[in-house]
Design an enzyme around this catalytic site. Structure first.
Site, PDB file in Angstrom:
ATOM      1  N   GLN A   5      17.565  18.213  26.939  1.00 49.37           N
ATOM      2  CA  GLN A   5      16.665  17.718  28.042  1.00 49.37           C
ATOM      3  C   GLN A   5      17.349  16.740  28.869  1.00 49.37           C
ATOM      4  O   GLN A   5      16.873  16.400  30.450  1.00 49.37           O
ATOM      5  CB  GLN A   5      15.429  16.904  27.505  1.00 49.37           C
ATOM      6  N   HIS A  37      16.601  20.633  31.832  1.00 46.13           N
ATOM      7  CA  HIS A  37      16.064  19.991  32.846  1.00 46.13           C
ATOM      8  C   HIS A  37      17.014  19.819  33.905  1.00 46.13           C
ATOM      9  O   HIS A  37      16.959  19.009  34.906  1.00 46.13           O
ATOM     10  CB  HIS A  37      15.677  18.559  32.123  1.00 46.13           C
ATOM     11  N   CYS A  61      18.878  26.445  51.899  1.00 42.88           N
ATOM     12  CA  CYS A  61      19.833  27.862  51.482  1.00 42.88           C
ATOM     13  C   CYS A  61      19.734  27.985  50.075  1.00 42.88           C
ATOM     14  O   CYS A  61      20.067  29.251  49.800  1.00 42.88           O
ATOM     15  CB  CYS A  61      21.180  27.905  52.242  1.00 42.88           C
ATOM     16  N   PRO A  80      14.698   6.701  15.514  1.00 47.06           N
ATOM     17  CA  PRO A  80      14.474   5.304  15.035  1.00 47.06           C
ATOM     18  C   PRO A  80      12.839   5.290  15.027  1.00 47.06           C
ATOM     19  O   PRO A  80      12.299   4.155  14.384  1.00 47.06           O
ATOM     20  CB  PRO A  80      14.888   4.266  15.814  1.00 47.06           C
TER      21      PRO A  80
END
Ligand code: APR
Length: 238
Positions: A100, A118, A129, A213
């Protein structure tokens, strides 16, 4: 069996592996995440900076924010977590890295097969264009930047409310479905459709291992949780 040992055993036996990474894998490289205590979305409003509406309203403001982030990312280098995934790719016959992240640190580390779902902060796209080109200048000499055709250029990333690049999700699902082990590294799994890859892989039969974590939206669903920073745990696992 300890979680790390169990995860090591699954990974060692797997010939097909897919990985989903998020901002947390680049945290130890000094790039801020989005949703933690110091996350970008605590300081900034996503709807003012990361939506097509925000860009239509104030392209200069949006570009100033991206210019600032590009400056931070330009100074960052891949950490041991990015490097461990390169080693894993070398060892596994089938391997797909789904990220991502738009920071390009997986590319810099040397990963080969990367699905940038992403997009890429180092690419620009013309809103007129449709031309799409790489640009690593930091800072950008002129804001907002323009295309050779004169059209306004935008960052080559996916904003909230936008579809993923064509065919990207299909390819990611294909890799998730084929994976015997699916690693979920450094993502809070709040953003869809990316997060849907986790239950998708699990349903298709993968052993799903989370490295983070903190607890995430997917922690209760995965087969194994490794709590800690990716830069320490991924090299151990790989
Ligand atoms: N190692 C592993 N994970 C870490 C580390 C670390 N050293 N440090 C933080 N994390 C974890 C956090 O606990 C959190 O779960 O990384 C996760 C980061 O979550 P988010 O900031 O929500 O990032 P991400 O999941 O990638 O966000 C998804 O949202 O706005 C966006 O488009 C942007 O791609 C991004 C998407």
């Amino acid at each position: 069996m300890a979680d790390l040992e169990q995860a090591c055993e699954w990974l060692a036996q797997a010939t097909s592996v897919a990985v989903l990474t998020g901002a947390g894998i680049s945290a130890e490289s000094g790039i801020p995440t989005f949703r933690g205590a110091d996350g970008l979305w605590k300081q900034y409003k996503a709807e003012e900076l990361a939506t097509p509406e925000a860009f239509a309203k104030d392209p200069k403001l949006v570009w100033e924010w991206y210019n600032w982030r590009r400056g931070i990312i330009a100074k960052a280098a891949p950490n041991p977590a990015h490097k461990a995934l390169v080693q894993l790719e070398i060892r596994k016959p089938a391997f797909t890295l789904i990220t991502q992240n738009v920071d390009g640190l997986h590319d810099l580390a040397g990963s080969g097969k990367i699905l940038r779902i992403h997009g890429d902060i180092w690419r620009l796209r013309c809103t007129v264009c449709g031309a799409n080109w790489p640009n690593r200048k930091t800072p950008l000499p002129k804001i907002p930047p323009h295309c050779a055709c004169g059209g306004l250029a935008r960052p080559g990333v996916v904003w909230f409310g936008e579809p993923l690049p064509d065919g990207m999700m299909k390819e990611a699902e294909h890799a998730a479905a084929a994976a015997q082990v699916f690693l979920v590294v450094g993502t809070s799994a709040n953003v869809y459709p990316a997060a849907s890859l986790v239950p998708f892989a699990k349903q298709a039969g993968a052993k799903v291992i989370e490295i983070n974590p903190d607890e995430t939206q997917m922690s209760s669903l995965v087969d194994c949780v490794l709590r800690g920073p990716a830069g320490e745990l991924l090299p151990k696992l790989v």
